[in-house]
Design a protein around this motif. Structure first.
Motif, short mmCIF file in Angstrom:
data_model
loop_
_atom_site.label_atom_id
_atom_site.label_comp_id
_atom_site.label_asym_id
_atom_site.label_seq_id
_atom_site.Cartn_x
_atom_site.Cartn_y
_atom_site.Cartn_z
N ASP A 1 46.86 13.04 6.48
CA ASP A 1 46.52 13.93 5.38
C ASP A 1 45.02 14.24 5.42
OD1 ASP A 1 46.39 15.41 3.13
OD2 ASP A 1 47.15 13.88 1.76
N PRO A 2 44.62 15.51 5.44
CA PRO A 2 43.19 15.83 5.51
C PRO A 2 42.38 15.23 4.37
CG PRO A 2 44.51 17.78 5.97
CD PRO A 2 45.46 16.72 5.50
N ASP A 3 42.96 15.21 3.15
CA ASP A 3 42.22 14.63 2.03
C ASP A 3 42.01 13.14 2.23
OD1 ASP A 3 42.20 17.12 0.88
OD2 ASP A 3 44.01 16.77 -0.32
N ASN A 4 43.06 12.48 2.70
CA ASN A 4 42.92 11.04 2.93
C ASN A 4 41.94 10.76 4.06
OD1 ASN A 4 44.82 10.60 0.94
ND2 ASN A 4 46.53 10.49 2.36
N ILE A 5 41.94 11.63 5.07
CA ILE A 5 41.01 11.43 6.18
C ILE A 5 39.57 11.59 5.70
CG2 ILE A 5 40.24 12.40 8.37
CD1 ILE A 5 43.13 13.08 9.00
N ALA A 6 39.33 12.62 4.90
CA ALA A 6 37.97 12.81 4.37
C ALA A 6 37.55 11.64 3.48
CB ALA A 6 37.91 14.12 3.59
N PHE A 7 38.48 11.17 2.65
CA PHE A 7 38.16 10.03 1.78
C PHE A 7 37.88 8.77 2.61
CE2 PHE A 7 39.64 6.28 -0.63
CZ PHE A 7 38.77 6.35 -1.70
N ALA A 8 38.67 8.59 3.68
CA ALA A 8 38.47 7.40 4.53
C ALA A 8 37.12 7.48 5.24
CB ALA A 8 39.62 7.29 5.53
N LYS A 9 36.74 8.68 5.69
CA LYS A 9 35.46 8.81 6.36
C LYS A 9 34.31 8.50 5.41
CE LYS A 9 36.77 12.22 9.88
NZ LYS A 9 36.56 13.60 10.40
N GLU A 10 34.38 9.02 4.21
CA GLU A 10 33.32 8.77 3.24
C GLU A 10 33.25 7.30 2.87
OE1 GLU A 10 30.09 9.94 0.92
OE2 GLU A 10 31.26 11.07 2.40
N THR A 11 34.43 6.70 2.65
CA THR A 11 34.45 5.27 2.30
C THR A 11 33.96 4.42 3.47
OG1 THR A 11 36.32 5.71 0.85
CG2 THR A 11 35.90 3.42 1.43
N GLY A 12 34.40 4.76 4.70
CA GLY A 12 33.96 4.00 5.87
C GLY A 12 32.46 4.09 6.08
N LYS A 13 31.90 5.28 5.81
CA LYS A 13 30.45 5.42 5.96
C LYS A 13 29.71 4.53 4.98
CE LYS A 13 28.45 8.96 4.23
NZ LYS A 13 28.01 10.35 3.93
N ASN A 14 30.18 4.52 3.73
CA ASN A 14 29.52 3.68 2.73
C ASN A 14 29.70 2.20 3.05
OD1 ASN A 14 28.76 6.00 1.33
ND2 ASN A 14 30.62 6.00 0.08
N LEU A 15 30.91 1.80 3.50
CA LEU A 15 31.13 0.39 3.83
C LEU A 15 30.30 -0.03 5.03
CD1 LEU A 15 35.01 0.09 3.32
CD2 LEU A 15 33.20 -0.73 1.81
N LEU A 16 30.21 0.84 6.03
CA LEU A 16 29.41 0.52 7.20
C LEU A 16 27.94 0.36 6.84
CD1 LEU A 16 29.24 0.14 10.26
CD2 LEU A 16 29.00 2.64 10.47
#
Length: 536
Positions: A441-456
């Protein structure tokens, strides 16, 4: 030993690594803080003229307000928390002046300007003021107004009416409804003398004509909207009464209405046959009566009185009798030989039975309805994936026809028609929507990228703090027990193995324990007992 001395005793490699780690942590933390503190920029002004844009940028520099340009330089952006304050400050300086000039052109009139120049400046000022007013509409980004004002003429046949055209540039995703278009239409027509509303054209930035125009059948937009609403109302009536029986997907209906929008007035005089005199009202009555009298034998006296005295007398003429005798003789003869007659006429006028009728036909009168209904046949499945259709029974079709007649108010005298057809619908099978996996899902992918960036980012900060800085600082602040690097020479002059040296902190703690044991032996005994019990 102080922390500085311990730091200086570290090898060069450890010092360099520690310095790099500290610098990286400081840079990362600073970048994170600056990223979180970056203001949200919003549009201050857009679509500015070049002169206004330069003046506003200069004013922002003087006010120390940060700014930046949008892509393409179409707008000036400032931090969102100072947008309104900055607009008020710029407005106090008369900025922006606007690319569209209004009646301020009249303030710049030069001495010796001709009448033509004055008229041109007035027309430009009027166009600019109208454009500014239209731009006040929420959906309009910018506007331009063109006026065609003909020269005035003293001859009536040479007079021409003015016209106007308006170009509106709407914001993305915005549109003008019919009420707003009519508002702009009447605003322009009311601002120019003798400008009719039908002579104003409004066009958007895409070239779409927004002003209402008559349809192909001569109907104006209001009449066309009424016709469509009436037809849709009849269609909804038919569907509302048939769908509970057939199902919403098994019936289709269309209604065509013939509306008479003409307004007519009719006056008629109707006369009925004459009634009997007893039943009629008398309008007027005249009666005339005349009577006459005649004498048998000699005729009565005639001639013009006094004529005999004016005529010449002859010798043989009989002398006239005495007046008294003549009168007596004549009266006696009239009484004896007179006959009388009378005549009487009567005229009676009766009122005429007349009826005067005046009829005014209402506008939008329904003349005729045409109703078409299609009902789906019964769908039968054999359980093996094959389907067939079975027509409805005649009784069912008659029932549907009767209900539709009542729903639309069917009138045979009006010429209405109703046609009900039972046919199998050709419905294509609707494919089920393909379910997208959660991880696709594009929305989930965008959310995962943003969350992954913050977690990293957070993990990197924690690693630098607890994995690099904390161990290094702990090693500096806590001096461990260490062996002597070189051999120790005893007092006897012999070389022994490197002696184990104790740190100052360990020595101080040892002295403290000894002092406690001397002052309060019971406490030390209890501690030893506890150790023994825990080890046992």
């Amino acid at each position: 030993m102080s922390a500085t001395q311990r730091l200086l005793q570290l090898p060069a490699r450890q010092l360099i690594g520690l310095a790099v780690a500290i610098a990286a942590c400081i840079a990362l933390i600073s970048g994170t803080w600056m990223w979180s503190q970056t203001p949200d920029y919003r549009v201050l002004y857009s679509n500015l003229a070049d002169r206004d844009g330069g003046t506003i940028v200069q004013a922002l520099n003087q006010m120390n307000v940060p700014y930046k340009f949008s892509d393409g330089g179409g707008a000036i952006l400032v931090p969102s928390n100072v947008v309104y304050d900055t607009r008020l400050k710029l407005a106090s300086q008369g900025l922006p002046k606007g690319g569209t000039a209004g009646f301020e052109l009249m303030d710049q009139q030069k001495f010796g300007a001709t009448q033509f120049q004055e008229q041109v400046n007035y027309q430009r000022g009027l166009e600019g003021e109208l454009a500014k007013t239209i731009q006040s509409v929420a959906s309009v980004q910018s506007a331009r107004v063109h006026l065609a004002i003909p020269k005035s003429s003293v001859f009536l046949r040479d007079q021409q009416k003015p016209s106007a055209s308006v170009l509106v540039d709407l914001y993305p995703g915005k549109m003008l409804d019919r009420g707003q278009v009519n508002g702009i239409l009447h605003l322009v027509s009311s601002s120019v003398p003798e400008l009719a509303a039908q002579n104003v054209s409004i066009v958007d930035q895409n070239g779409n004509l927004l002003t209402p125009q008559s349809g192909a059948d001569g109907l104006d937009p209001g009449q066309l909207a009424y016709l469509q609403e009436l037809e849709q109302s009849y269609t909804r009536r038919v569907l509302a009464i048939l769908e509970p029986i057939t199902g919403s997907a098994n019936v289709r209906a269309q209604v065509t209405a013939d509306i008479d929008f003409s307004q007519t007035e009719q006056t008629a005089e109707i006369y009925k046959p004459n009634a009997t005199p007893a039943e009629s009202a008398i309008r007027s009555q005249q009666t005339s009566e005349a009577s006459t009298a005649t004498t048998n034998g000699a005729a009565g006296p005639g001639g013009v009185p006094g004529a005999a005295s004016n005529l010449p007398q002859s010798a043989n003429a009989t002398p006239p009798a005495a007046p008294g005798a003549a009168l007596a003789t004549g009266a006696s003869a009239t009484t004896a030989n007179q006959n009388s007659s009378s005549h009487k006429e009567t005229t009676v006028n009766y009122e005429v039975d007349k009826t005067v009728q005046m009829k005014r036909s209402p506008v939008g009168m329904l003349k005729r309805l045409s109703v078409a209904i299609v009902v789906n046949q019964h769908k039968i499945s054999d359980g093996k994936g094959k389907t067939s259709f079975e027509p409805l029974e005649k009784a069912q079709l008659d029932q549907i026809t009767a209900l539709a007649r009542e729903a639309v108010g069917f009138s045979q005298e009006r010429g209405d028609t109703l046609n009900v057809v039972n046919a199998a619908f050709n419905q294509q099978e609707v494919e089920a929507p393909i379910e997208v996996a959660v991880w696709k899902d594009p929305d989930n992918i965008a959310f995962a990228k943003e969350t992954g960036k913050n977690l990293l980012l957070g993990a990197l900060v924690l690693y630098l703090l607890f994995g690099v800085l904390k161990p290094a600082l702990k090693k500096l602040l806590q001096e461990p027990m260490q062996h002597a690097d070189q051999a120790v020479i005893a007092d006897d002059g012999e070389e022994h193995a490197p002696a184990l040296t104790l740190s100052p902190a360990y020595a101080e703690n040892l002295q403290l324990v000894k002092q406690i044991a001397r002052d309060d032996p019971k406490v030390v005994a209890n501690v030893v007992k506890g150790w023994v019990k825990s080890n046992g």
